[in-house]
Design a protein around this motif. Structure first.
Motif, PDB file in Angstrom:
ATOM      1  N   ALA A  58       3.306 -15.854  -4.945  1.00 39.05           N
ATOM      2  CA  ALA A  58       2.706 -16.454  -3.746  1.00 39.05           C
ATOM      3  C   ALA A  58       3.377 -15.946  -2.474  1.00 39.05           C
ATOM      4  O   ALA A  58       2.713 -15.740  -1.446  1.00 39.05           O
ATOM      5  CB  ALA A  58       2.796 -17.972  -3.823  1.00 39.05           C
ATOM      6  N   ASP A  59       4.693 -15.722  -2.535  1.00 39.41           N
ATOM      7  CA  ASP A  59       5.404 -15.200  -1.366  1.00 39.41           C
ATOM      8  C   ASP A  59       4.926 -13.786  -1.026  1.00 39.41           C
ATOM      9  O   ASP A  59       4.686 -13.458   0.142  1.00 39.41           O
ATOM     10  CB  ASP A  59       6.914 -15.189  -1.621  1.00 39.41           C
ATOM     11  N   PHE A  60       4.813 -12.958  -2.058  1.00 40.97           N
ATOM     12  CA  PHE A  60       4.356 -11.587  -1.819  1.00 40.97           C
ATOM     13  C   PHE A  60       2.922 -11.575  -1.304  1.00 40.97           C
ATOM     14  O   PHE A  60       2.572 -10.786  -0.419  1.00 40.97           O
ATOM     15  CB  PHE A  60       4.459 -10.762  -3.111  1.00 40.97           C
ATOM     16  N   ARG A  61       2.097 -12.455  -1.841  1.00 42.55           N
ATOM     17  CA  ARG A  61       0.713 -12.511  -1.388  1.00 42.55           C
ATOM     18  C   ARG A  61       0.616 -13.011   0.046  1.00 42.55           C
ATOM     19  O   ARG A  61      -0.246 -12.570   0.817  1.00 42.55           O
ATOM     20  CB  ARG A  61      -0.105 -13.400  -2.319  1.00 42.55           C
ATOM     21  N   ALA A  62       1.505 -13.907   0.414  1.00 43.20           N
ATOM     22  CA  ALA A  62       1.527 -14.382   1.798  1.00 43.20           C
ATOM     23  C   ALA A  62       1.890 -13.243   2.745  1.00 43.20           C
ATOM     24  O   ALA A  62       1.316 -13.122   3.841  1.00 43.20           O
ATOM     25  CB  ALA A  62       2.524 -15.529   1.938  1.00 43.20           C
ATOM     26  N   TRP A  63       2.835 -12.410   2.320  1.00 42.79           N
ATOM     27  CA  TRP A  63       3.211 -11.245   3.133  1.00 42.79           C
ATOM     28  C   TRP A  63       2.034 -10.280   3.254  1.00 42.79           C
ATOM     29  O   TRP A  63       1.721  -9.796   4.357  1.00 42.79           O
ATOM     30  CB  TRP A  63       4.417 -10.550   2.506  1.00 42.79           C
ATOM     31  N   MET A  64       1.340 -10.032   2.136  1.00 39.01           N
ATOM     32  CA  MET A  64       0.198  -9.126   2.166  1.00 39.01           C
ATOM     33  C   MET A  64      -0.912  -9.681   3.060  1.00 39.01           C
ATOM     34  O   MET A  64      -1.586  -8.935   3.778  1.00 39.01           O
ATOM     35  CB  MET A  64      -0.334  -8.901   0.747  1.00 39.01           C
ATOM     36  N   ALA A  65      -1.096 -10.993   3.025  1.00 39.84           N
ATOM     37  CA  ALA A  65      -2.105 -11.620   3.880  1.00 39.84           C
ATOM     38  C   ALA A  65      -1.735 -11.465   5.349  1.00 39.84           C
ATOM     39  O   ALA A  65      -2.605 -11.235   6.206  1.00 39.84           O
ATOM     40  CB  ALA A  65      -2.258 -13.088   3.519  1.00 39.84           C
ATOM     41  N   ALA A  66      -0.453 -11.598   5.646  1.00 37.38           N
ATOM     42  CA  ALA A  66      -0.002 -11.425   7.028  1.00 37.38           C
ATOM     43  C   ALA A  66      -0.229  -9.988   7.494  1.00 37.38           C
ATOM     44  O   ALA A  66      -0.603  -9.750   8.654  1.00 37.38           O
ATOM     45  CB  ALA A  66       1.481 -11.796   7.148  1.00 37.38           C
ATOM     46  N   GLU A  67      -0.018  -9.038   6.598  1.00 36.10           N
ATOM     47  CA  GLU A  67      -0.268  -7.636   6.939  1.00 36.10           C
ATOM     48  C   GLU A  67      -1.756  -7.411   7.202  1.00 36.10           C
ATOM     49  O   GLU A  67      -2.133  -6.680   8.121  1.00 36.10           O
ATOM     50  CB  GLU A  67       0.208  -6.724   5.793  1.00 36.10           C
ATOM     51  N   ALA A  68      -2.597  -8.035   6.373  1.00 37.02           N
ATOM     52  CA  ALA A  68      -4.043  -7.899   6.569  1.00 37.02           C
ATOM     53  C   ALA A  68      -4.466  -8.503   7.904  1.00 37.02           C
ATOM     54  O   ALA A  68      -5.350  -7.977   8.584  1.00 37.02           O
ATOM     55  CB  ALA A  68      -4.792  -8.567   5.418  1.00 37.02           C
ATOM     56  N   ALA A  69      -3.823  -9.618   8.279  1.00 35.85           N
ATOM     57  CA  ALA A  69      -4.138 -10.260   9.549  1.00 35.85           C
ATOM     58  C   ALA A  69      -3.772  -9.368  10.735  1.00 35.85           C
ATOM     59  O   ALA A  69      -4.336  -9.508  11.824  1.00 35.85           O
ATOM     60  CB  ALA A  69      -3.415 -11.601   9.652  1.00 35.85           C
ATOM     61  N   GLU A  70      -2.823  -8.459  10.513  1.00 34.63           N
ATOM     62  CA  GLU A  70      -2.441  -7.498  11.553  1.00 34.63           C
ATOM     63  C   GLU A  70      -3.366  -6.295  11.576  1.00 34.63           C
ATOM     64  O   GLU A  70      -3.095  -5.293  12.228  1.00 34.63           O
ATOM     65  CB  GLU A  70      -0.989  -7.033  11.322  1.00 34.63           C
TER      66      GLU A  70
END
Length: 303
Positions: A58-70
């Motif tokens: 979940a932590d890694f996916r949260a990071w990936m989601a933040a990257e997508a938001a950028e």
């Protein structure tokens, strides 16, 4: 040990032991710095090595989601995830701190670029005038036959160059062309009269009479190399101001796109192209829509 110190150590190892290029080290360093910066914000404090070990999927996916938001695309995020994997492998090997969750994180799949078709005018220009690149009648006839076949039948360059002289579609017959495609799968392709006409002109100048001889020959009598076809079209497009994506394969894309624009059934186009999956053929619907919107933007009075 804090994760930032491990990052610096890892970058030194990349530059010294692995002799990685300076630009590679800089890019990896920036990617991991961004990852650690996210963890600092995400967890409310600078991460240590034990913190890295405790990261969940979940932590890694949260990071990936933040990257997508950028607005970072799939390819960029996949590259950054690869850097994180490499960093964590180093941390495990050098410091005995392992994270098992990273192996469960799937890399974002890079989107295939849309096929780039030519306009119908440019595609026809290639088939009618490609011979001007050479001053030899036989080469002119050969290149005209080859590029007309690519556009008229939607063949891959490898499929066209793999044909034998005895397989040439000639006037006086309406038999379809049997094409050996990817995966050694044979498909049946109808042949337009114009393709048969230009092929007949080439066959009269073909310098090997045996039916098993290659249909398209190089100057030395061997099977024509794809690089020669690519060079001929590259020279032609520069002489005539055609776009840089005017390549032999673009004629195959143009074949499919122009059929679709004229109302051809997607399943029929799939069969003609020899696509194993309809999803591959469906990419042409996006091309058709994109071109339609481009025309609309340029033509609409409010555009």
């Amino acid at each position: 040990m804090m994760a930032e110190a491990a990052r610096q150590e890892w970058l030194g190892w990349l530059a010294g032991e692995r002799r990685a290029a300076a630009l590679t080290v800089e890019t990896y360093g920036r990617d991991i710095a961004g990852f650690l910066g996210f963890l600092t914000r995400h967890a409310g404090g600078e991460p240590s090595l034990p913190d890295l070990a405790g990261l969940s999927v979940a932590d890694f996916r949260a990071w990936m989601a933040a990257e997508a938001a950028e607005d970072h695309g799939n390819a960029t995020r996949a590259k950054k995830l690869s850097a994180v994997r490499s960093f964590l492998r180093y941390v495990e090997r050098e410091h005995g701190v392992a994270n098992s969750a990273i192996g469960l994180v799937a890399s974002p799949r890079a989107r295939k670029p849309l096929p780039r078709a030519l306009t119908a005018v440019d595609a026809r220009l290639i088939t009618t005038d490609i011979g001007e690149v050479s001053d030899m009648a036989a080469i002119q006839a050969r290149d005209t036959a080859l590029f007309t076949l690519l556009y008229g039948c939607g063949l891959r360059i490898s499929e066209a160059l793999g044909l034998q002289r005895g397989e040439a579609p000639l006037p006086g017959s309406d038999a379809p062309l049997r094409v050996l495609g990817k995966g050694s799968k044979t498909r049946i392709v109808p042949v337009l009269p114009i393709v048969r006409e230009v092929m007949a002109r080439w066959i009269t100048l073909h310098w090997q009479p045996a039916p098993e001889a290659p249909l398209f020959l190089g100057a030395r009598g061997k099977r024509m190399d794809p690089a020669i076809a690519q060079l001929a079209l590259r020279n032609f497009r520069r002489l005539n101001g055609l776009p840089e994506h005017a390549t032999p394969h673009a004629l195959r894309h143009s074949f499919a796109t122009h059929l679709l624009a004229q109302g051809a059934d997607l399943r029929a186009i799939q069969e003609l192209l020899g696509h194993a999956s309809l999803s591959t053929t469906q990419r042409y619907t996006a091309v058709d829509t994109a071109q339609l919107m481009d025309v609309w933007r340029r033509a609409h009075p409010k555009g």
